[in-house]
Every structure is written in structure tokens, then in C-alpha cells.
Design a protein around this motif. Structure first.
Motif: not given
Ligand code: HEM
Length: 105
Positions: A43, A51, A54-57
Motif C-alpha cells: 500500500t 500483483a 499487492k494482493s497479499k492483504g
């Protein structure tokens, strides 16, 4: 283990500083680690993450960093961070102690 700030500073200089800063918002090969603790993965505004990152969350905490830094490619398959990991528990504890202090300044 709690970790030793001074030892962690040396680990950071030897293993992380070529790609990351912790004391400013500067981008190197990797995103700034300033403000890392409590931040959601992927973030930093303007940083061109993979990707996968970014999408690990995940929220970066002492615990999640402890696992990530053992084996980044296992924790985030597809990460573009080229780093084998830190196998020694004490080394990770020391480094995270240093990051906790510096990233909060
Ligand atoms: C990503 C820490 C070493 C390059 C990250 C992230 C963390 C981190 C926590 C995720 C950031 C986020 O989600 O905002 C560290 C630490 C290191 C280290 C503590 C030393 C032990 C390195 C090295 C390189 C590097 C040596 C370059 C050779 C990167 C890159 C990313 C990244 C390019 C973005 C990954 C992606 O978008 O897939 N690092 N790192 N890091 N790091 Fe490192």
C-alpha cells in the motif's frame, strides 16, 4: 525473543539498506519501510508492487514480519523481492526491533 536494536541496525545495513530505507519516504528498489508496522502490505502510494505483494492483504506486525523474513518467497509466492530470507531467529528478532523503532519515527 525481544531483539537487540544495535544488532538489528547492523543486519538492516548489511541485508536491507541496498533496497529499502526506513527513515524517509524514499523509494529504492523496494518500497520505504517507514511506517511499516501496522501498514497493510502493498500500500505504499506510487510503488510498483508485484500483483502477489499487492494482493497479499496482510498487516505488517512483529509476528507477520517474523514469518515473512524467514522465507519471503514462501510467504508471498510471486514476490519480486530478491532476498533469500533470514534463517536465524535472533537475527530476525534484532532486525524487527530496529525496524519497529526506526519506522515509527
Ligand atoms: C518488499 C522488507 C530486503 C526489495 C518488502 C516488504 C517488506 C520488505 C516488509 C513488503 C512491503 C509492503 O508490503 O509494503 C525487507 C527487509 C529486508 C529486505 C526487512 C532485509 C532483511 C530486500 C532486498 C531487496 C528488496 C535486499 C532487493 C534486492 C524489495 C522489493 C519489494 C520488497 C522489490 C516489493 C516486492 C513486490 O512488489 O513483490 N520488503 N526487505 N528487499 N522488497 Fe524487501
Amino acid at each position: 525473543p525481544e531483539g537487540d536494536y544495535e544488532k538489528g541496525k547492523k543486519v538492516f545495513k548489511q541485508r536491507c539498506l541496498q533496497c529499502h530505507v526506513v527513515d524517509s519516504n524514499a523509494t529504492k528498489t523496494g518500497p520505504t519501510l517507514n511506517g511499516l508496522i501496522g501498514r497493510t502490505s502493498g500500500t505504499v502510494p506510487g510503488f510498483d508492487y508485484s500483483a502477489a505483494n499487492k494482493s497479499k492483504g496482510v498487516v505488517w506486525t512483529r509476528e507477520t514480519l517474523f514469518e515473512y523474513l524467514l522465507n519471503p518467497k514462501k510467504y508471498i509466492p510471486g514476490t519480486k523481492m530478491v532476498f533469500a530470507g533470514l534463517k536465524k531467529v535472533d537475527e530476525r528478532a534484532d532486525l524487527i526491533k530496529y525496524i519497529e523503532v526506526e519506522s515509527a519515527k
